[in-house]
Scaffold this active site. Structure first.
Site, mmCIF file in Angstrom:
data_model
loop_
_atom_site.group_PDB
_atom_site.id
_atom_site.type_symbol
_atom_site.label_atom_id
_atom_site.label_comp_id
_atom_site.label_asym_id
_atom_site.label_seq_id
_atom_site.Cartn_x
_atom_site.Cartn_y
_atom_site.Cartn_z
ATOM 1 N N THR A 1 3.715 -2.938 35.319
ATOM 2 C CA THR A 1 4.276 -3.695 35.970
ATOM 3 C C THR A 1 5.499 -5.179 35.278
ATOM 4 O OG1 THR A 1 3.382 -5.898 37.229
ATOM 5 C CG2 THR A 1 2.920 -5.371 34.900
ATOM 6 N N GLU B 1 5.313 -7.632 35.863
ATOM 7 C CA GLU B 1 4.408 -9.206 36.111
ATOM 8 C C GLU B 1 4.593 -9.712 33.973
ATOM 9 O OE1 GLU B 1 0.622 -10.817 36.851
ATOM 10 O OE2 GLU B 1 1.297 -9.293 39.126
HETATM 11 P P1 NAD Z 1 -6.679 -1.091 41.963
HETATM 12 O O1 NAD Z 1 -7.285 -2.370 41.681
HETATM 13 O O2 NAD Z 1 -6.290 -0.959 43.049
HETATM 14 O O3 NAD Z 1 -7.177 0.312 41.634
HETATM 15 C C1 NAD Z 1 -7.719 0.296 40.270
HETATM 16 C C2 NAD Z 1 -7.969 2.048 40.047
HETATM 17 O O4 NAD Z 1 -8.268 1.972 38.512
HETATM 18 C C3 NAD Z 1 -9.752 1.448 40.051
HETATM 19 O O5 NAD Z 1 -9.898 3.182 41.405
HETATM 20 C C4 NAD Z 1 -10.378 1.135 39.565
HETATM 21 O O6 NAD Z 1 -11.655 2.162 39.920
HETATM 22 C C5 NAD Z 1 -9.603 2.422 38.481
HETATM 23 N N1 NAD Z 1 -10.330 1.353 36.837
HETATM 24 C C6 NAD Z 1 -10.649 0.676 36.344
HETATM 25 N N2 NAD Z 1 -11.018 0.711 35.304
HETATM 26 C C7 NAD Z 1 -10.987 2.112 34.610
HETATM 27 C C8 NAD Z 1 -11.822 2.718 33.649
HETATM 28 N N3 NAD Z 1 -11.585 1.826 33.232
HETATM 29 N N4 NAD Z 1 -11.385 3.781 33.272
HETATM 30 C C9 NAD Z 1 -10.939 3.975 34.739
HETATM 31 N N5 NAD Z 1 -11.066 3.963 35.740
HETATM 32 C C10 NAD Z 1 -10.600 2.790 36.025
HETATM 33 O O7 NAD Z 1 -4.835 -1.295 40.962
HETATM 34 P P2 NAD Z 1 -3.651 -0.506 41.692
HETATM 35 O O8 NAD Z 1 -3.120 -2.017 42.376
HETATM 36 O O9 NAD Z 1 -4.049 0.985 42.236
HETATM 37 O O10 NAD Z 1 -2.802 -0.766 40.074
HETATM 38 C C11 NAD Z 1 -2.751 0.765 39.429
HETATM 39 C C12 NAD Z 1 -1.331 0.711 38.332
HETATM 40 O O11 NAD Z 1 -0.280 -0.280 38.840
HETATM 41 C C13 NAD Z 1 -2.245 -0.657 37.506
HETATM 42 O O12 NAD Z 1 -2.242 -0.679 36.527
HETATM 43 C C14 NAD Z 1 -1.646 -1.950 38.073
HETATM 44 O O13 NAD Z 1 -0.991 -2.579 36.590
HETATM 45 C C15 NAD Z 1 -0.086 -1.489 37.948
HETATM 46 N N6 NAD Z 1 0.886 -2.388 39.480
HETATM 47 C C16 NAD Z 1 0.068 -2.293 40.432
HETATM 48 C C17 NAD Z 1 0.646 -3.127 41.168
HETATM 49 C C18 NAD Z 1 0.344 -4.103 42.148
HETATM 50 O O14 NAD Z 1 1.498 -4.601 43.448
HETATM 51 N N7 NAD Z 1 -0.347 -3.846 42.766
HETATM 52 C C19 NAD Z 1 2.383 -3.706 40.604
HETATM 53 C C20 NAD Z 1 2.407 -3.110 39.857
HETATM 54 C C21 NAD Z 1 1.701 -2.561 39.269
HETATM 55 O O1 TDX Z 2 -5.793 -15.939 48.378
HETATM 56 C C1 TDX Z 2 -4.341 -15.595 48.195
HETATM 57 N N1 TDX Z 2 -3.520 -16.382 48.349
HETATM 58 C C2 TDX Z 2 -2.555 -16.821 47.495
HETATM 59 O O2 TDX Z 2 -1.408 -17.207 48.421
HETATM 60 C C3 TDX Z 2 -3.661 -14.391 47.238
HETATM 61 C C4 TDX Z 2 -5.016 -13.427 46.836
HETATM 62 C C5 TDX Z 2 -2.631 -14.323 46.888
HETATM 63 N N2 TDX Z 2 -1.527 -15.532 46.706
HETATM 64 C C6 TDX Z 2 -0.144 -15.603 46.143
HETATM 65 C C7 TDX Z 2 -0.095 -15.206 44.673
HETATM 66 C C8 TDX Z 2 0.800 -14.311 44.427
HETATM 67 O O3 TDX Z 2 1.727 -15.329 44.731
HETATM 68 O O4 TDX Z 2 0.112 -14.409 46.902
HETATM 69 C C9 TDX Z 2 0.607 -13.989 45.686
HETATM 70 C C10 TDX Z 2 0.502 -12.437 45.868
HETATM 71 O O5 TDX Z 2 -0.997 -12.240 45.035
HETATM 72 P P1 TDX Z 2 -1.733 -10.859 45.328
HETATM 73 O O6 TDX Z 2 -1.834 -10.552 46.100
HETATM 74 O O7 TDX Z 2 -2.971 -11.374 44.129
HETATM 75 O O8 TDX Z 2 -0.852 -10.013 43.754
HETATM 76 P P2 TDX Z 2 0.151 -10.953 42.372
HETATM 77 O O9 TDX Z 2 -0.422 -11.865 41.231
HETATM 78 O O10 TDX Z 2 1.314 -10.984 42.378
HETATM 79 O O11 TDX Z 2 -0.138 -9.506 40.959
HETATM 80 C C11 TDX Z 2 0.015 -8.034 42.200
HETATM 81 O O12 TDX Z 2 1.510 -7.481 41.852
HETATM 82 C C12 TDX Z 2 1.820 -7.032 40.375
HETATM 83 C C13 TDX Z 2 -0.636 -7.049 42.172
HETATM 84 O O13 TDX Z 2 -1.986 -7.856 41.978
HETATM 85 C C14 TDX Z 2 -0.267 -7.361 39.982
HETATM 86 O O14 TDX Z 2 -1.703 -5.645 40.144
HETATM 87 C C15 TDX Z 2 0.553 -5.926 39.687
HETATM 88 O O15 TDX Z 2 0.932 -5.206 38.575
#
Ligand code: NAD
Ligand code: TDX
Length: 339
Positions: A125, A127
């Site tokens: 990520t 982050e």
């Molecule tokens: P998510 O929370 O929606 O999904 C995570 C999945 O991993 C779930 O299906 C959960 O059951 C599974 N999981 C959790 N712990 C586990 C374990 N111990 N063993 C096997 N499975 C397990 O997450 P997401 O938003 O789809 O993110 C996926 C990946 O992408 C993560 O590694 C996250 O750090 C990365 N990422 C997410 C974002 C974002 O904006 N969502 C951005 C950049 C990177």
């Molecule tokens: O209720 C809320 N109100 C609010 O203001 C929530 C849930 C979030 N926020 C803000 C916090 C952040 O500045 O919105 C922004 C986005 O928040 P999230 O959706 O929690 O995402 P963020 O913290 O940016 O992290 C996401 O992007 C990077 C993903 O959850 C991570 O898994 C990924 O690595």
């Protein structure tokens, strides 16, 4: 290829599985997922009947379960999406983040070495780079930006990245890493900003914006993230890190107002609440490397992607209503309880 996708019952992993099933029909896909609160097997219901797809319930931090699955399926490629992914949860309770995100990554890599996979890909990520100031729009994260984490979540993801880099150097482990900006799109779990705001607005509930809503995120439509990972698997260079992002920066308040506008709801629903502890100010990715070296380009602009996303939540109410009510967690028992 047999591709072992961990965390495939979550948001991005599931979208990646559908991307593969559609665009790479010659490949087989194994989804290995623990089904935590964030994993939802109903999301994969359309994949279940396909002969090229198989679901295995398992925990990446359980060495025995991981090795058993590798022994059975002998994958050539591993893509690790499995993680605890929500920053707010990591602030409340960091322990599980260390276990899944760090120990789990180590165990998965050990299995990949033992069973000699051709490629391991770590989904990381933006982050891990910390944040950028709000008053310097000229600054972006590049792959050379030093790691500088803020939350237990980002520290656990950065630790995993360091471990992957150590395996690359020490064991010539054939790994790549990608660092993507914030994703949005179908199947996004409704604890994250965009789905939470869509669902609250539809239910005429208050929209909790942290602080003044001035923090900036760089939004990427999830399918564009999937195409980037697919490209890295096929054309990327082992040992390299690739940033993924599409220059779609918005303040949180802009995002929330856009959602309200699309839904025709009043801005009076916005409620400013106590800020997140250690809240990162701005994320912004410089994707020059993946664009120039691999020819990747994102297809979806934010203004189109957000409309598609709102439409998806309107069309798939039963998916998120079951999540909001907790009913989705019974699905596994229903499908697999007596198998
Ligand atoms: P998510 O929370 O929606 O999904 C995570 C999945 O991993 C779930 O299906 C959960 O059951 C599974 N999981 C959790 N712990 C586990 C374990 N111990 N063993 C096997 N499975 C397990 O997450 P997401 O938003 O789809 O993110 C996926 C990946 O992408 C993560 O590694 C996250 O750090 C990365 N990422 C997410 C974002 C974002 O904006 N969502 C951005 C950049 C990177
Ligand atoms: O209720 C809320 N109100 C609010 O203001 C929530 C849930 C979030 N926020 C803000 C916090 C952040 O500045 O919105 C922004 C986005 O928040 P999230 O959706 O929690 O995402 P963020 O913290 O940016 O992290 C996401 O992007 C990077 C993903 O959850 C991570 O898994 C990924 O690595």
């Amino acid at each position: 290829m047999t591709i072992f996708v961990t965390g495939g019952a979550g948001f991005i992993g599931a979208n990646f599985i559908y991307y593969l099933l559609k665009n790479r029909p010659a490949d087989s896909v194994i989804c290995f997922d623990k089904l935590t609160y964030a994993g939802n097997l109903e999301t994969l219901a359309a994949a279940e009947p396909l002969p090229t797809f198989k679901f295995v319930r398992g925990d990446i931090s359980d060495r025995e379960e991981v090795y058993k699955a590798f022994e059975e399926f002998r994958p050539n490629v591993v893509v690790n999406f499995a993680a605890e992914s929500h920053v707010d949860r990591s602030i409340e309770d960091p322990g599980l983040f260390l276990k899944t995100n760090i120990i789990g990554t180590g165990i998965l890599m050990d299995a990949a070495r033992k069973f000699k996979v051709d490629r391991y890909h770590q989904v990381s990520t933006d982050e891990v780079y910390g944040d950028l100031p709000l008053d310097r729009p000229d600054l972006f994260f590049t792959e050379k930006t030093p790691i500088h984490t803020s939350s237990p979540y980002s520290a656990s993801k950065a630790s995993a990245d360091l471990l992957v880099q150590a395996y690359i150097r020490t064991y010539q482990f054939p790994a790549t890493i990608s660092r993507c900006s914030n994703n949005y799109g179908p199947y996004h779990f409704p604890e994250k900003l965009i789905p939470l705001m869509i669902i609250n607005a539809l239910n005429d509930k208050k929209l909790p914006v942290y602080g003044a809503g001035a923090n900036v995120r760089d939004w990427l439509y999830v399918e564009d993230h999937c195409s980037a990972i697919d490209l890295i698997l096929r054309k990327g260079t082992v040992g390299e890190i690739y940033n993924i992002g599409g220059h779609n920066e918005r303040t949180n308040l802009e995002v929330v107002k856009t959602i309200l506008k699309i839904l025709g709801k009043s801005e009076d629903l916005i409620e400013f609440v106590t800020d997140r502890k250690g809240h990162d100010l701005r994320y912004a990715i410089d994707p020059t490397k993946i664009e120039t070296e691999l020819g990747w380009t994102p297809k979806t602009k934010f203004d189109d992607g957000i409309k598609k996303t709102v439409a998806w939540y309107l069309d798939n109410k039963s998916w998120w209503e079951k999540i909001v009510s907790g009913e989705y967690q019974n699905y596994y028992e229903k499908m697999y309880g007596n198998r």
